[in-house]
Design an enzyme around this catalytic site. Sequence first.
Site, PDB file in Angstrom:
ATOM      1  N   ARG A  33      -9.473  -8.364   5.147  1.00  0.00           N
ATOM      2  CA  ARG A  33      -8.826  -9.327   5.262  1.00  0.00           C
ATOM      3  C   ARG A  33      -9.209 -10.904   5.865  1.00  0.00           C
ATOM      4  NH1 ARG A  33      -6.611  -4.918   3.394  1.00  0.00           N
ATOM      5  NH2 ARG A  33      -5.871  -3.702   3.792  1.00  0.00           N
ATOM      6  N   GLU A 178       1.951  10.471   7.754  1.00  0.00           N
ATOM      7  CA  GLU A 178       1.978   9.885   6.518  1.00  0.00           C
ATOM      8  C   GLU A 178       0.512   9.981   5.480  1.00  0.00           C
ATOM      9  OE1 GLU A 178      -0.229   5.478   7.526  1.00  0.00           O
ATOM     10  OE2 GLU A 178      -0.140   5.067   5.378  1.00  0.00           O
ATOM     11  N   LYS A 220       6.015   8.712   5.928  1.00  0.00           N
ATOM     12  CA  LYS A 220       5.955   7.568   5.762  1.00  0.00           C
ATOM     13  C   LYS A 220       4.805   7.596   4.537  1.00  0.00           C
ATOM     14  CE  LYS A 220       2.620   3.554   6.936  1.00  0.00           C
ATOM     15  NZ  LYS A 220       2.176   2.369   7.465  1.00  0.00           N
ATOM     16  N   GLY A 263       1.041  -0.096   0.113  1.00  0.00           N
ATOM     17  CA  GLY A 263      -0.024   0.838  -0.371  1.00  0.00           C
ATOM     18  C   GLY A 263      -0.957  -0.021  -1.684  1.00  0.00           C
ATOM     19  N   SER A 290       7.201   0.329   6.416  1.00  0.00           N
ATOM     20  CA  SER A 290       6.598   0.339   7.281  1.00  0.00           C
ATOM     21  C   SER A 290       5.529  -0.470   6.821  1.00  0.00           C
ATOM     22  CB  SER A 290       5.897   1.616   8.033  1.00  0.00           C
ATOM     23  OG  SER A 290       4.468   1.303   8.652  1.00  0.00           O
ATOM     24  N   ARG A 293       0.499  -4.331   4.332  1.00  0.00           N
ATOM     25  CA  ARG A 293      -0.062  -5.814   3.694  1.00  0.00           C
ATOM     26  C   ARG A 293       0.501  -6.574   3.141  1.00  0.00           C
ATOM     27  NH1 ARG A 293      -3.591  -1.972  -0.488  1.00  0.00           N
ATOM     28  NH2 ARG A 293      -2.722  -0.743   1.189  1.00  0.00           N
TER      29      ARG A 293
HETATM   30  P1  13P Z   1       0.036  -1.064   3.418  1.00  0.00           P
HETATM   31  O1  13P Z   1       1.061  -1.143   3.398  1.00  0.00           O
HETATM   32  O2  13P Z   1      -1.052  -2.635   3.462  1.00  0.00           O
HETATM   33  O3  13P Z   1      -0.618   0.680   2.554  1.00  0.00           O
HETATM   34  O4  13P Z   1      -0.694  -0.393   5.074  1.00  0.00           O
HETATM   35  C1  13P Z   1       0.205   0.963   5.608  1.00  0.00           C
HETATM   36  C2  13P Z   1      -0.670   1.675   6.221  1.00  0.00           C
HETATM   37  O5  13P Z   1      -0.416   1.503   7.447  1.00  0.00           O
HETATM   38  C3  13P Z   1      -1.556   2.495   5.995  1.00  0.00           C
HETATM   39  O6  13P Z   1      -2.154   3.066   6.485  1.00  0.00           O
END
Ligand code: 13P
Length: 385
Positions: A33, A178, A220, A263, A290, A293
Amino acid sequence: MNLAELNKIAVAMVAPGRGILAADESSGTIKKRFDAIGVESTADNRRDYRELLFRAGEAMSKCISGVILYDETIRQSAKDGTPLVKVIEKAGAIPGIKVDKGTKPLPFSPGEVITEGLDGLRERLVEYRGLGAKFAKWRAVIDIGAAIPSYAAIMTNAHALARYAALCQDEGIVPIVEPEVLMDGEHDAERCRVITEWLLKTVFEQLYYQKVALEGMVLKPNMVIAGKKARNRAGVEEVADKTVKVLKACVPAAVPGIAFLSGGQSDEEATAHLDAMNKIGGLPWRLTFSYGRALQAAPQKAWSGRPENVAAAQRAFTHRAMMNSLATRGQWKQDLEKRHNRLCRPPTWTARRDWNGRPARADRETRNVCSRPAGERKAQLFTVS
Ligand code: 13P
């Protein structure tokens, strides 16, 4: 396990109008990043960047319920010596910690991975709890391809997620579970729906077998969305409709809330999809964000490693946090994107031009005017309770 306490934290993580800031990029990911904005990934730069987010008062106090931290960050202090965990708590949010150790190739399953980090996890949870973490995160990754996912990838990842969740609850920490179906491929939304359903059903089966209390966790998941390289991308209504249907089929009502990952969706896409789902209404759990990006891309770009850009980066973060806060209530509108962003900016003062169209001289009839239309200056777009 003190389920009442776990439930209280889980409910607070998905409180109306609030969502989670995923600031738990591993050292490798944050370097990527930072490379994109031309910033060297040093411990100080990573701290300065994350501190500016945690000190964005309006966003943090009105829109962010919790922050997922990385191992390095939970141990770091702000420039003035205050532990970052305390900065987050003072802003009104709950600190959490990513505890998985990333993915490794899954044996005999080409192109598939398993998330590692179970060895020694109990001891790490005890340490993180001492450092202030109230919740944790573990991410399992499922890729879609011509011959994948395999049963082995779904099963082993679901099993590990449940092992992690049970350990968390046993140590008084709320697990964010997640299971992510990636949006990297060419697949359409329907294939994503089928795989997401398979994965979620397997995860909840494993959670049941391993005695995880659903009232004390947050899910998540990915949204049901076409792959980035798909020829036909599903529209906002279709994504919302398919996602809500699959969640209703797989996620018991005992789960307090679902906080989506972004995502790789664009900032606005992630907001629009969340908003459309909440507009459907009548859901048994709270639906929130949550995002990593989709909350951070704009502030990262605005900051670009320069101290003089901190205020602009905080405004960019506040804007995205507020748009997503509205989306958790189904109150977001596309036209708010520009209007609210403009209101977030400090007014720019420009000299009037003289009657010839030339810039007026400062020592004559010049009267500076605000670039913002008068009616908008005091406009209150929304309030978040
Ligand atoms: P993103 O929203 O960028 O996909 O990241 C969320 C995250 O915690 C990935 O594990």
